[in-house]
Motif scaffolding. Structure first.
Motif, PDB file in Angstrom:
ATOM      1  N   MET A 120      23.801  56.898  25.508  1.00  0.00           N
ATOM      2  CA  MET A 120      24.412  55.607  25.799  1.00  0.00           C
ATOM      3  C   MET A 120      23.415  54.657  26.430  1.00  0.00           C
ATOM      4  O   MET A 120      23.451  53.437  26.194  1.00  0.00           O
ATOM      5  CB  MET A 120      25.640  55.821  26.704  1.00  0.00           C
ATOM      6  CG  MET A 120      26.468  54.578  26.943  1.00  0.00           C
ATOM      7  SD  MET A 120      27.160  53.912  25.418  1.00  0.00           S
ATOM      8  CE  MET A 120      28.365  55.173  25.025  1.00  0.00           C
ATOM      9  N   PHE A 145      21.397  53.070  23.734  1.00  0.00           N
ATOM     10  CA  PHE A 145      22.192  52.084  22.994  1.00  0.00           C
ATOM     11  C   PHE A 145      22.338  50.803  23.779  1.00  0.00           C
ATOM     12  O   PHE A 145      22.221  49.691  23.242  1.00  0.00           O
ATOM     13  CB  PHE A 145      23.588  52.663  22.682  1.00  0.00           C
ATOM     14  CG  PHE A 145      24.528  51.656  22.100  1.00  0.00           C
ATOM     15  CD1 PHE A 145      25.497  51.040  22.884  1.00  0.00           C
ATOM     16  CD2 PHE A 145      24.428  51.271  20.771  1.00  0.00           C
ATOM     17  CE1 PHE A 145      26.354  50.117  22.348  1.00  0.00           C
ATOM     18  CE2 PHE A 145      25.273  50.337  20.241  1.00  0.00           C
ATOM     19  CZ  PHE A 145      26.247  49.744  21.031  1.00  0.00           C
ATOM     20  N   GLU A 146      22.551  50.904  25.098  1.00  0.00           N
ATOM     21  CA  GLU A 146      22.707  49.688  25.893  1.00  0.00           C
ATOM     22  C   GLU A 146      21.404  48.907  25.985  1.00  0.00           C
ATOM     23  O   GLU A 146      21.407  47.657  26.034  1.00  0.00           O
ATOM     24  CB  GLU A 146      23.239  50.064  27.273  1.00  0.00           C
ATOM     25  CG  GLU A 146      24.677  50.577  27.238  1.00  0.00           C
ATOM     26  CD  GLU A 146      25.179  50.977  28.615  1.00  0.00           C
ATOM     27  OE1 GLU A 146      24.375  50.970  29.571  1.00  0.00           O
ATOM     28  OE2 GLU A 146      26.395  51.313  28.730  1.00  0.00           O
ATOM     29  N   PHE A 150      23.342  53.401  15.546  1.00  0.00           N
ATOM     30  CA  PHE A 150      24.280  53.625  16.648  1.00  0.00           C
ATOM     31  C   PHE A 150      25.676  53.117  16.285  1.00  0.00           C
ATOM     32  O   PHE A 150      26.692  53.743  16.613  1.00  0.00           O
ATOM     33  CB  PHE A 150      23.793  52.900  17.928  1.00  0.00           C
ATOM     34  CG  PHE A 150      22.876  53.728  18.767  1.00  0.00           C
ATOM     35  CD1 PHE A 150      21.497  53.539  18.704  1.00  0.00           C
ATOM     36  CD2 PHE A 150      23.359  54.707  19.606  1.00  0.00           C
ATOM     37  CE1 PHE A 150      20.660  54.299  19.501  1.00  0.00           C
ATOM     38  CE2 PHE A 150      22.520  55.471  20.387  1.00  0.00           C
ATOM     39  CZ  PHE A 150      21.151  55.271  20.340  1.00  0.00           C
ATOM     40  N   PHE A 175      29.978  54.441  19.975  1.00  0.00           N
ATOM     41  CA  PHE A 175      29.054  53.337  20.277  1.00  0.00           C
ATOM     42  C   PHE A 175      29.621  52.019  19.811  1.00  0.00           C
ATOM     43  O   PHE A 175      29.363  50.968  20.417  1.00  0.00           O
ATOM     44  CB  PHE A 175      27.682  53.608  19.630  1.00  0.00           C
ATOM     45  CG  PHE A 175      26.982  54.775  20.278  1.00  0.00           C
ATOM     46  CD1 PHE A 175      26.905  55.999  19.631  1.00  0.00           C
ATOM     47  CD2 PHE A 175      26.422  54.666  21.532  1.00  0.00           C
ATOM     48  CE1 PHE A 175      26.254  57.082  20.211  1.00  0.00           C
ATOM     49  CE2 PHE A 175      25.771  55.741  22.127  1.00  0.00           C
ATOM     50  CZ  PHE A 175      25.691  56.961  21.473  1.00  0.00           C
ATOM     51  N   ARG A 217      31.812  50.974  22.607  1.00  0.00           N
ATOM     52  CA  ARG A 217      31.026  50.442  23.732  1.00  0.00           C
ATOM     53  C   ARG A 217      30.478  49.064  23.410  1.00  0.00           C
ATOM     54  O   ARG A 217      30.429  48.192  24.275  1.00  0.00           O
ATOM     55  CB  ARG A 217      29.888  51.409  24.063  1.00  0.00           C
ATOM     56  CG  ARG A 217      29.065  51.018  25.275  1.00  0.00           C
ATOM     57  CD  ARG A 217      29.934  50.870  26.498  1.00  0.00           C
ATOM     58  NE  ARG A 217      29.178  50.561  27.693  1.00  0.00           N
ATOM     59  CZ  ARG A 217      29.686  50.087  28.801  1.00  0.00           C
ATOM     60  NH1 ARG A 217      31.010  49.860  28.861  1.00  0.00           N
ATOM     61  NH2 ARG A 217      28.935  49.836  29.863  1.00  0.00           N
TER      62      ARG A 217
END
Length: 608
Positions: free
Chosen positions: A3, A6-7, A29, A35, A38
């Motif tokens: 995560m 991905f951020e 992602f 994802f 998110r």
């Protein structure tokens, strides 16, 4: 794939600084539902913050961002707020902000995915085998350049309407709907348990006793009780209970086998039981008549009193108990009669009686009578213990010659226990009397009359019975004659005395006495007192004529006084009884009124 990575790529995407490799990694992602979710959260959060703070990129920055987006195939029709504060996962945001941001994020994700297609390398590469439960890797889509965006005016959250896009289904990149973050559930406090009624009771409840009735009340007249409760016909009697009849009371108690107990007035049976050895009845006082069914082998019916114990197997008898003795009268069968403790006993057969008590001879003796008047020729039988009311003295003979008196002032009164144990009809000597029906005509076969009386002091010529055809005309008179103490019987014919028989001194005032007169064929008359002859004489034979008016307690001769005193019983036959029959009647009267051990009559309803 983590995560955090991905951020980081998300921030570079927002800044527009993704290189081709990072763009490919970022799109990979987005192939994962977690994802994508998110991505929507981050986009919604930044959109909401930007809308709340009114923070937008300057024109130059928007131009640079638009250029970068076009370089990577992005759509810049929307202004992306420049907000780089990364929210914590699942942070709570106002609902209207979440919904607005979610709508914009979905639009952006859809555009990015649709704008890209599989690369040449991806089209040539076969899909990797998937492991159960793990989604297959996603081939980054090819991003084609998008046309220049058309700026549109940003609307406030209250008026913003999210555009709708029709997205063709893609199995690999299908995004499930994102549900709003539910608030933390509030666990309700359960109410206190309701205490049931059963829990308030003691842990062990006493077993409810079942009542077994061994007998039943079959008939009730007057004051009758089972223990202390009022008895009614149909009520059961449990083992150990008692039954009592008050003054004027009467009751029938029936056992299942047919055994019957009759309780006379003022009778107390303190206990009734039925056990392994048979039935037992405890009689404290009063009169009990028994009809015992044949008892099973090894069992018997036992009636106990303070003076004796009666054991029967099957018979009919009466048991009378007073404060001084117990008397047993057997009508049918045989009864073993024993003194307390069973030291001495006597067997009493049918037609015999025995008495148990201090000073009495404990032997079986013949009964003086069966308390039943001869039926032949009986034309009048008046008994005080059979009266229903003062207006009528009912006749118990087959003739039905009832004495009546409709005038209240002339009605005699009923006196209970006038002789200690027996009721009587009281005449006041002024106006009280009864009128008999017309008739009493045929006395060709003779005449027999009996009265039980207790005269009060008074003058002569008062009548017990006066059968008349007018003043001194063919009359038949039985009563006081010439003097207060003289008993007289006389017959008139054609207004003349045809004969009279007198017994001076036979009448004693205020004393219970019985008197009899027998007119034989030919006119021979004998007078009796308490069963013994006191006078004889000759009269004429009565004329056969219907007589009226006929009186009890009154003379048809003007000026004669009314009878004063008590009358208990009157019997009249239209024939001369044989001496044995007369003795039978006298025995009945003596047993009923003069024998101190003689039980009173059972006041059965049929006798009333």
């Amino acid at each position: 794939m983590s995560m955090d990575r991905f951020e980081d790529l998300y921030e570079r995407y927002v800044d527009g600084t993704l290189d081709p490799a990072e763009r490919t990694e970022f799109l990979a992602f987005l192939g994962d539902p977690a994802f994508r979710t998110r991505f929507v959260e981050l986009s919604a959060y930044e959109a909401a913050i930007g809308e709340e703070l009114k923070v937008t990129a300057p024109a130059e920055e928007n131009k640079k961002a638009s250029a970068k987006m076009r370089a990577v195939g992005g759509n810049t029709s929307k202004r992306i707020p420049i907000v780089h504060v990364r929210p914590a996962p699942r942070a709570a945001v106002a609902h209207w902000q979440i919904f607005g941001g979610i709508a914009a994020a979905f639009v952006l994700v859809a555009i990015l995915i649709l704008a890209s297609g599989p690369s040449e390398e991806g089209r040539r590469r076969p899909p990797a085998p998937s492991v159960a439960g793990t989604p297959p890797p996603v081939t980054p889509p090819r991003i084609e350049p998008m046309p220049a965006p058309v700026p549109e005016k940003i609307k406030t959250p209250e008026k913003r309407v999210a555009p709708t896009f029709e997205v063709p289904p893609r199995p690999v990149l299908e995004t499930p709907p994102v549900q709003p973050i539910p608030p933390k559930p509030v666990v309700p406090v359960p109410p206190p348990p309701v205490r049931r009624e059963a829990e308030t009771r003691p842990e062990t409840q006493p077993a409810r006793e079942s009542v077994t009735f061994i007998a039943k009340i079959e008939r009730v007249v007057g004051d009758v009780k089972i223990g202390t409760d009022v008895a009614e016909a149909g009520k059961g009697v449990a083992s150990g209970q008692g039954v009592s009849a008050g003054a004027g009371g009467y009751a029938v108690v029936r056992f299942p086998d047919g055994t019957k107990l009759e309780l006379g007035m003022d009778t107390v049976v303190s206990r009734v039981a039925d056990g392994a050895t048979g039935k037992s009845v405890q009689v404290e006082r009063g009169l009990v008549a028994v009809e015992a069914a044949k008892q099973p082998t090894g069992k018997a019916l036992v009636l106990s009193t303070p003076f004796a114990e009666s054991t029967v197997v099957g018979t009919e008898f009466t048991l009378w108990t007073t404060a001084a003795f117990t008397r047993l009268d057997v009508k049918e069968g045989r009864v073993k009669f024993a003194r307390p403790g069973g030291v001495t006993s006597v067997v009493v057969g049918a037609g015999h009686y025995a008495i148990a008590g201090p000073g009495f001879d404990f032997t079986a003796k013949p009964l003086p009578s069966l308390w039943k008047a001869p039926a032949g020729g009986l034309m009048l039988w008046l008994r005080a213990d059979a009266m229903k009311g003062p207006s009528q003295w009912p006749d118990l003979s087959p003739a039905g010659n009832h004495g009546t008196q409709p005038v209240t002032a002339s009605q005699p009164t009923l006196v209970a226990n006038a002789a200690g144990t027996q009721p009587a009809v009281h005449f006041d000597g002024k106006a009280q009397h009864y009128v008999l029906p017309d008739g009493f005509a045929d006395f060709k076969a003779g005449l027999s009359a009996f009265v039980v009386v207790r005269p009060a002091p008074g003058g002569p010529f008062s009548r017990f019975i006066d059968l008349d055809v007018g003043p001194a005309c063919d009359n038949i008179v039985f009563g006081r004659k010439d003097a207060p103490d003289k008993l007289g019987f006389w017959v008139y014919a054609n207004s003349q005395t045809r004969g009279k028989v007198e017994a001076p001194g036979a009448i004693v005032a205020d004393q219970l006495q019985s008197f009899g007169a027998v007119l034989a064929l030919g006119g021979r008359v004998t007078l009796y007192k308490n069963g013994g002859a006191v006078a004889t004489g000759q009269t004429s034979v009565p004329v056969s004529v219907s007589r009226k008016p006929n009186m009890i307690g009154k003379s048809n001769t003007s000026g004669d006084p009314y009878f004063k005193g008590d009358l208990f019983e009157i019997l009249l036959f239209n024939r001369a009884l044989a001496d044995t029959e007369r003795q039978f009647v006298d025995g009945y009267i003596n047993a009923k009124y003069f024998d101190p051990t003689s039980p009173p009559p059972m006041n059965r309803p049929a006798d009333k």
